[in-house]
Design a protein around this motif. Structure first.
Motif, PDB file in Angstrom:
ATOM      1  N   LYS A 196      -7.921   7.561 -11.609  1.00 11.70           N
ATOM      2  CA  LYS A 196      -9.252   8.444 -12.306  1.00 11.70           C
ATOM      3  C   LYS A 196     -10.413   7.334 -11.881  1.00 11.70           C
ATOM      4  N   GLY A 197     -10.605   6.680 -11.467  1.00 10.40           N
ATOM      5  CA  GLY A 197     -11.551   5.671 -11.572  1.00 10.40           C
ATOM      6  C   GLY A 197     -12.185   5.540  -9.989  1.00 10.40           C
ATOM      7  N   ILE A 198     -13.282   4.630  -9.937  1.00 14.09           N
ATOM      8  CA  ILE A 198     -13.818   4.380  -8.937  1.00 14.09           C
ATOM      9  C   ILE A 198     -13.513   4.294  -7.421  1.00 14.09           C
ATOM     10  N   HIS A 199     -12.059   3.535  -7.751  1.00 18.39           N
ATOM     11  CA  HIS A 199     -11.609   2.989  -7.090  1.00 18.39           C
ATOM     12  C   HIS A 199      -9.731   4.639  -6.233  1.00 18.39           C
ATOM     13  N   ARG A 200      -9.874   5.524  -6.788  1.00 16.77           N
ATOM     14  CA  ARG A 200      -9.526   6.772  -6.447  1.00 16.77           C
ATOM     15  C   ARG A 200      -9.000   6.996  -5.110  1.00 16.77           C
ATOM     16  N   HIS A 201     -10.169   6.903  -4.331  1.00 17.46           N
ATOM     17  CA  HIS A 201     -10.038   7.259  -2.554  1.00 17.46           C
ATOM     18  C   HIS A 201      -9.509   6.311  -1.898  1.00 17.46           C
ATOM     19  N   PHE A 202      -9.603   5.089  -2.358  1.00 19.78           N
ATOM     20  CA  PHE A 202      -9.574   3.948  -1.586  1.00 19.78           C
ATOM     21  C   PHE A 202      -7.396   3.894  -2.228  1.00 19.78           C
ATOM     22  N   VAL A 203      -7.072   4.518  -3.318  1.00 17.61           N
ATOM     23  CA  VAL A 203      -5.543   4.489  -3.706  1.00 17.61           C
ATOM     24  C   VAL A 203      -4.905   5.471  -3.180  1.00 17.61           C
ATOM     25  N   LEU A 204      -5.413   6.408  -2.976  1.00  8.25           N
ATOM     26  CA  LEU A 204      -5.192   7.803  -2.254  1.00  8.25           C
ATOM     27  C   LEU A 204      -4.876   7.269  -0.631  1.00  8.25           C
ATOM     28  N   TYR A 205      -5.906   6.485  -0.178  1.00 11.00           N
ATOM     29  CA  TYR A 205      -5.514   6.092   1.043  1.00 11.00           C
ATOM     30  C   TYR A 205      -4.102   5.807   0.994  1.00 11.00           C
ATOM     31  N   GLY A 206      -4.809   4.497   0.242  1.00 12.45           N
ATOM     32  CA  GLY A 206      -3.102   3.367   0.347  1.00 12.45           C
ATOM     33  C   GLY A 206      -1.700   4.130   0.145  1.00 12.45           C
ATOM     34  N   LEU A 207      -1.679   5.394  -1.160  1.00 16.23           N
ATOM     35  CA  LEU A 207      -0.437   5.949  -0.089  1.00 16.23           C
ATOM     36  C   LEU A 207      -0.084   6.759   0.680  1.00 16.23           C
ATOM     37  N   MET A 208      -1.553   6.769   0.943  1.00 17.40           N
ATOM     38  CA  MET A 208      -1.107   7.612   2.867  1.00 17.40           C
ATOM     39  C   MET A 208      -0.753   7.342   3.526  1.00 17.40           C
ATOM     40  N   LEU A 237       7.324   6.164   6.775  1.00 22.81           N
ATOM     41  CA  LEU A 237       7.907   7.939   7.288  1.00 22.81           C
ATOM     42  C   LEU A 237       7.903   7.676   8.054  1.00 22.81           C
ATOM     43  N   ASP A 238       7.130   7.302   9.130  1.00 18.18           N
ATOM     44  CA  ASP A 238       7.025   7.245  10.185  1.00 18.18           C
ATOM     45  C   ASP A 238       5.942   8.894  10.705  1.00 18.18           C
ATOM     46  N   ARG A 239       5.086   9.195   9.663  1.00 21.21           N
ATOM     47  CA  ARG A 239       4.407  10.994  10.387  1.00 21.21           C
ATOM     48  C   ARG A 239       3.176  10.895   9.389  1.00 21.21           C
ATOM     49  N   GLN A 240       2.086  11.809   9.643  1.00 19.00           N
ATOM     50  CA  GLN A 240       0.658  11.751   9.042  1.00 19.00           C
ATOM     51  C   GLN A 240       0.849  12.493   7.640  1.00 19.00           C
ATOM     52  N   PHE A 241       0.829  12.112   6.332  1.00 23.01           N
ATOM     53  CA  PHE A 241      -0.069  12.886   5.388  1.00 23.01           C
ATOM     54  C   PHE A 241      -1.100  12.829   4.882  1.00 23.01           C
ATOM     55  N   SER A 242      -1.665  13.911   4.507  1.00 24.61           N
ATOM     56  CA  SER A 242      -2.538  14.707   4.011  1.00 24.61           C
ATOM     57  C   SER A 242      -2.802  14.148   2.524  1.00 24.61           C
ATOM     58  N   SER A 243      -4.261  14.053   2.089  1.00 24.07           N
ATOM     59  CA  SER A 243      -4.260  13.550   0.746  1.00 24.07           C
ATOM     60  C   SER A 243      -3.751  14.943   0.262  1.00 24.07           C
ATOM     61  N   ASP A 244      -4.293  15.459   0.580  1.00 23.02           N
ATOM     62  CA  ASP A 244      -3.014  17.178  -0.288  1.00 23.02           C
ATOM     63  C   ASP A 244      -2.016  16.705  -0.364  1.00 23.02           C
ATOM     64  N   GLU A 245      -1.631  16.717  -0.198  1.00 24.53           N
ATOM     65  CA  GLU A 245       0.280  16.235   0.800  1.00 24.53           C
ATOM     66  C   GLU A 245       0.462  15.117  -0.520  1.00 24.53           C
ATOM     67  N   VAL A 246      -0.074  14.214  -0.432  1.00 26.10           N
ATOM     68  CA  VAL A 246      -0.040  13.191  -1.724  1.00 26.10           C
ATOM     69  C   VAL A 246      -0.134  13.061  -3.310  1.00 26.10           C
ATOM     70  N   LEU A 247      -1.244  14.010  -2.955  1.00 26.00           N
ATOM     71  CA  LEU A 247      -1.842  14.761  -4.536  1.00 26.00           C
ATOM     72  C   LEU A 247      -0.268  15.971  -4.779  1.00 26.00           C
ATOM     73  N   GLN A 248      -0.004  16.243  -4.005  1.00 24.28           N
ATOM     74  CA  GLN A 248       1.061  18.087  -4.598  1.00 24.28           C
ATOM     75  C   GLN A 248       2.141  16.626  -5.103  1.00 24.28           C
ATOM     76  N   LEU A 249       2.561  16.102  -4.259  1.00 25.23           N
ATOM     77  CA  LEU A 249       3.690  14.949  -4.080  1.00 25.23           C
ATOM     78  C   LEU A 249       3.720  13.878  -5.760  1.00 25.23           C
ATOM     79  N   LEU A 250       1.959  13.771  -5.889  1.00 24.39           N
ATOM     80  CA  LEU A 250       2.428  12.759  -7.128  1.00 24.39           C
ATOM     81  C   LEU A 250       1.916  14.322  -8.131  1.00 24.39           C
TER      82      LEU A 250
END
Length: 116
Positions: free
Chosen positions: A48-60, A67-80
């Motif tokens: 929610k805060g200013i760290h949003r993009h860093f957290v999203l990148y960390g999750l990616m 899992l040895d494959r690339q994930f987009s930010s949209d994929e991670v957000l859909q999972l969340l």
């Protein structure tokens, strides 16, 4: 008679077996488990805060390494979105304006007087 003619086509369309869907189900379960493990290090409350993009990148990156494959930010957000109401985490308009306002920095007078 029409049913008789369509009968030979039926064997060509084999019903999905549970064995063929098992790896897909396992990979989906593994993906969700890895995401939940990643949330230990990257809590969704920080999305929610200013760290949003860093957290999203960390999750990616965590999912990529696990899992040895690339994930987009949209994929991670859909999972969340399966586990959390992400609408509640979207930044509000007034929050965005706070970062656009620039304020000139200067040291306090008490600090400047100590150096002399």
């Amino acid at each position: 008679m029409d049913n008789v003619e369509s009968a030979p086509d039926s064997p060509a369309q084999a019903p999905p077996s549970s064995a063929s869907s098992l790896p897909k189900e396992q990979s989906q379960v593994e993906l969700e488990l890895r995401l939940l493990q990643a949330l230990e290090f990257y809590p969704p409350s920080k999305l929610k805060g200013i760290h949003r993009h860093f957290v999203l990148y960390g999750l990616m990156e965590y999912l990529r390494k696990s899992l040895d494959r690339q994930f987009s930010s949209d994929e991670v957000l859909q999972l969340l979105d399966r586990f959390f109401n992400l609408e509640m985490l979207k930044p509000e308009d007034d929050e965005k304006d706070n970062f656009r306002q620039g304020e000139e920095f200067s040291l306090p007078e008490s600090f400047l007087n100590k150096e002399e």
